[in-house]
Design a protein around this motif. Sequence first.
Motif, PDB file in Angstrom:
ATOM      1  N   PRO A 267      -6.352  47.844   8.676  1.00 54.67           N
ATOM      2  CA  PRO A 267      -6.180  46.513  10.005  1.00 54.67           C
ATOM      3  C   PRO A 267      -4.677  46.295   9.783  1.00 54.67           C
ATOM      4  CG  PRO A 267      -7.759  45.259   9.173  1.00 54.67           C
ATOM      5  CD  PRO A 267      -7.545  46.510   7.926  1.00 54.67           C
ATOM      6  N   LEU A 268      -3.932  46.645   9.238  1.00 56.94           N
ATOM      7  CA  LEU A 268      -2.340  45.747   9.366  1.00 56.94           C
ATOM      8  C   LEU A 268      -1.694  47.807   9.859  1.00 56.94           C
ATOM      9  CD1 LEU A 268      -0.108  44.427   8.396  1.00 56.94           C
ATOM     10  CD2 LEU A 268       0.452  45.916   6.813  1.00 56.94           C
ATOM     11  N   ALA A 318     -12.491  44.264   6.218  1.00 53.64           N
ATOM     12  CA  ALA A 318     -10.743  44.186   6.827  1.00 53.64           C
ATOM     13  C   ALA A 318      -9.972  43.675   5.156  1.00 53.64           C
ATOM     14  CB  ALA A 318     -10.422  42.870   8.069  1.00 53.64           C
ATOM     15  N   PHE A 319      -9.441  44.162   4.926  1.00 51.08           N
ATOM     16  CA  PHE A 319      -8.410  44.105   3.692  1.00 51.08           C
ATOM     17  C   PHE A 319      -6.734  44.675   4.003  1.00 51.08           C
ATOM     18  CE2 PHE A 319     -10.462  47.804   1.893  1.00 51.08           C
ATOM     19  CZ  PHE A 319      -9.636  48.787   1.839  1.00 51.08           C
ATOM     20  N   PHE A 320      -6.490  43.972   3.312  1.00 48.96           N
ATOM     21  CA  PHE A 320      -5.019  45.098   3.632  1.00 48.96           C
ATOM     22  C   PHE A 320      -4.677  45.539   1.358  1.00 48.96           C
ATOM     23  CE2 PHE A 320       0.570  43.817   2.517  1.00 48.96           C
ATOM     24  CZ  PHE A 320      -0.056  45.036   2.456  1.00 48.96           C
ATOM     25  N   CYS A 321      -4.407  46.529   1.217  1.00 48.01           N
ATOM     26  CA  CYS A 321      -3.730  47.349   0.741  1.00 48.01           C
ATOM     27  C   CYS A 321      -2.265  47.863   0.322  1.00 48.01           C
ATOM     28  CB  CYS A 321      -4.791  47.929   0.089  1.00 48.01           C
ATOM     29  SG  CYS A 321      -4.199  49.259  -1.322  1.00 48.01           S
ATOM     30  N   PHE A 322      -1.386  47.617  -0.800  1.00 52.82           N
ATOM     31  CA  PHE A 322      -0.518  48.207  -1.133  1.00 52.82           C
ATOM     32  C   PHE A 322      -0.496  49.476  -1.798  1.00 52.82           C
ATOM     33  CE2 PHE A 322       3.204  44.560   0.159  1.00 52.82           C
ATOM     34  CZ  PHE A 322       4.025  45.551   1.272  1.00 52.82           C
ATOM     35  N   HIS A 323      -1.352  49.575  -2.860  1.00 52.70           N
ATOM     36  CA  HIS A 323      -1.536  50.506  -3.958  1.00 52.70           C
ATOM     37  C   HIS A 323      -2.830  50.134  -4.157  1.00 52.70           C
ATOM     38  CE1 HIS A 323       2.579  48.095  -5.217  1.00 52.70           C
ATOM     39  NE2 HIS A 323       3.168  49.853  -4.583  1.00 52.70           N
ATOM     40  N   HIS A 324      -3.554  52.098  -4.024  1.00 55.37           N
ATOM     41  CA  HIS A 324      -4.252  52.376  -5.567  1.00 55.37           C
ATOM     42  C   HIS A 324      -3.816  52.213  -6.827  1.00 55.37           C
ATOM     43  CE1 HIS A 324      -6.633  53.718  -0.982  1.00 55.37           C
ATOM     44  NE2 HIS A 324      -5.037  53.876  -1.132  1.00 55.37           N
ATOM     45  N   ILE A 325      -4.751  52.303  -7.726  1.00 59.47           N
ATOM     46  CA  ILE A 325      -5.570  52.305  -8.896  1.00 59.47           C
ATOM     47  C   ILE A 325      -5.391  53.267  -9.151  1.00 59.47           C
ATOM     48  CG2 ILE A 325      -6.277  51.079 -10.859  1.00 59.47           C
ATOM     49  CD1 ILE A 325      -6.520  48.619  -9.079  1.00 59.47           C
ATOM     50  N   LEU A 338      -8.703  50.099  -5.725  1.00 58.32           N
ATOM     51  CA  LEU A 338      -7.397  49.805  -4.832  1.00 58.32           C
ATOM     52  C   LEU A 338      -6.928  48.396  -5.468  1.00 58.32           C
ATOM     53  CD1 LEU A 338      -8.331  48.442  -2.248  1.00 58.32           C
ATOM     54  CD2 LEU A 338      -8.609  50.691  -1.774  1.00 58.32           C
ATOM     55  N   CYS A 339      -5.422  48.147  -5.227  1.00 55.39           N
ATOM     56  CA  CYS A 339      -5.056  45.978  -4.758  1.00 55.39           C
ATOM     57  C   CYS A 339      -5.661  45.658  -3.621  1.00 55.39           C
ATOM     58  CB  CYS A 339      -4.192  46.237  -5.805  1.00 55.39           C
ATOM     59  SG  CYS A 339      -4.446  46.878  -7.578  1.00 55.39           S
ATOM     60  N   ALA A 340      -6.320  44.723  -3.331  1.00 51.70           N
ATOM     61  CA  ALA A 340      -6.731  44.099  -2.255  1.00 51.70           C
ATOM     62  C   ALA A 340      -6.332  42.849  -1.666  1.00 51.70           C
ATOM     63  CB  ALA A 340      -8.302  44.786  -1.842  1.00 51.70           C
ATOM     64  N   TYR A 341      -5.757  42.879  -0.762  1.00 58.13           N
ATOM     65  CA  TYR A 341      -5.575  41.505  -0.259  1.00 58.13           C
ATOM     66  C   TYR A 341      -6.364  41.023   1.285  1.00 58.13           C
ATOM     67  CZ  TYR A 341      -0.944  42.146  -2.806  1.00 58.13           C
ATOM     68  OH  TYR A 341       0.306  42.005  -3.193  1.00 58.13           O
ATOM     69  N   ASP A 342      -6.984  39.526   1.096  1.00 60.73           N
ATOM     70  CA  ASP A 342      -7.609  39.439   2.322  1.00 60.73           C
ATOM     71  C   ASP A 342      -6.228  38.823   3.809  1.00 60.73           C
ATOM     72  OD1 ASP A 342      -9.959  39.670   1.135  1.00 60.73           O
ATOM     73  OD2 ASP A 342      -9.397  37.778   0.401  1.00 60.73           O
ATOM     74  N   ASP A 343      -5.369  39.084   3.266  1.00 62.59           N
ATOM     75  CA  ASP A 343      -4.663  38.631   4.445  1.00 62.59           C
ATOM     76  C   ASP A 343      -3.045  39.701   4.356  1.00 62.59           C
ATOM     77  OD1 ASP A 343      -2.713  37.220   2.803  1.00 62.59           O
ATOM     78  OD2 ASP A 343      -4.485  35.008   3.053  1.00 62.59           O
ATOM     79  N   THR A 344      -1.837  39.311   4.999  1.00 63.58           N
ATOM     80  CA  THR A 344      -0.486  40.018   4.217  1.00 63.58           C
ATOM     81  C   THR A 344       0.307  38.795   4.258  1.00 63.58           C
ATOM     82  OG1 THR A 344      -0.613  39.598   6.956  1.00 63.58           O
ATOM     83  CG2 THR A 344      -1.192  41.899   6.538  1.00 63.58           C
ATOM     84  N   GLN A 345       0.185  37.835   3.565  1.00 60.17           N
ATOM     85  CA  GLN A 345       0.668  36.857   2.626  1.00 60.17           C
ATOM     86  C   GLN A 345       1.873  37.238   2.179  1.00 60.17           C
ATOM     87  OE1 GLN A 345      -0.696  33.435   1.295  1.00 60.17           O
ATOM     88  NE2 GLN A 345       0.889  32.564   1.421  1.00 60.17           N
TER      89      GLN A 345
END
Length: 531
Positions: A267-268, A318-325, A338-345
Amino acid sequence: MPKIMKNNASLHSKEEKPISVANLYKSSEETPTRVESNVIGPIPDWISGNLFRNGPGKFEAGDDKVGHLFDGFALMHKFEIAKGKVFYSSRYLRGEGYTKAMAQNRIVISGFGTSAVPDPCKSIFSRFFSYFQPPPASDNCNVNYMQIGEDFYALTESPRFVKVDPEVLQTEHQHDIRKYVAVHIATAHPHYGNDQTVYNMGSSYGGQSFYNIIKIPPPNPAYSGSTTDPLEKASVLCKIPASSPLHPSYFHSFAITPNYIVFVEQPLTINIFKILFARILGQNFAGCINYTPSSLAKFHVIRLKDGAILPQKFTADAFFCFHHINAFEDDGHLVVDLCAYDDTQVIFGTYMDVLKRGNLPVTNALAKRFVLPMVDGTDELSKENLVSLDYCEASSYLLEDGSIHCTPETLCQGQKVELPRINYEQYNGQKYRYFYSLSGDGPKIVKVDTVKKSFKLWEDPSCYPSEPVFVPRPGAEEEDDGVVLSSVIDLKGTGRPPFLVVLDAKTFTELARAETPADVPFGIHGIFIPK
């Protein structure tokens, strides 16, 4: 609580000075003539090859300053390792954006978080009409590398690839994947099949936006030395329709297994209207994206052999991810780590004005494991957890609308991770145990055991390491039999030279470090090519 084993560096600075984040965005001089490093400790004789790294190295052109850490001009690095010795060299990528910027003393192509303005030397009419043209794709390929046969390319999130001579880091030719497939952007994280077929993903925008899986076959050995562009055989294996045609998802990477490609529509989202009118609105790319935490993430599964999109819908909170592991198949399940963020900080915390306040880049991602059960859901299964793997705490439930909602397991409680790497050659797409990453809890390198849910750390308190790259020992039978390489810079201004650290991947203790008599900045990604 996870079991922690902490391995500090063997050599620490005695001078206590505060960390200076400015060293992360300090412009550096290139080192085109290789220099020999001062090696402290024994580097295993079996390590023979080149570690190539890529990342931002220059943050201004004339009086213009880049606005985001990701937009620094690409500086390519090469560590040559053989017989216990290390030699270093570096060169700036001479793409169109760099050469014009240096010639005109201004930033000429917009980046992730940097807006370029029209050429002040143009007439007022030319400048006016240039505002109504979509911004050109960047060729500041400062993220990663890709190999197609013997050809070597620098990459960023753009359809423009730059071919590089890996022997001397010389910029050779511009290549534009748009000549062969209809995409507007492409990722900087390709995957390689067992036959050396290259897979990548790119988006195409319009009345209906698509996520396109790009397939590039390996060059024919019979045509070795041919001047034919290997990219001309690229094709689109699959077109995945975006859930929102004018607000497609932003993505940086994807996952691959022997039978499937897994793509996360997160959802980004990208505002296509803002992209088209970016110059008028004065927007950079980061200003054209929006995160909606109330929306769901969607997992799309594509069959690799024919590009068919599996009809089963998988969702997650919802989560945000740059990189799959990594991802792998196991007993009727697709396991996706994957590396999951709760926000886009992490995006907005790496703008230059934020970093100049003395803040280290925010890395608050956790290693999450999602499990997609490859079963036909029925009403009878609606109240049962469809995940039957006995080693996994992730869950997946069939909902009334026929979709399967997935709740992840955290692989490493208490440790934030980013820039993950695995034993790629042997374990990508396979069931695996270990990955290596940077820590989000300070400048440290982490080894995570996904089976025991434990981790080990390496750190040097005054330094900032780069992405850890795993190099397997020739003939190794164990997954972590090898070394981990990371380029490290001083953050305290103590005068200590940058160095390449060599860690025993199994014990995660320091074997050696090669102090480099050159200006080596922070990098993003890299690859090791054995000789």
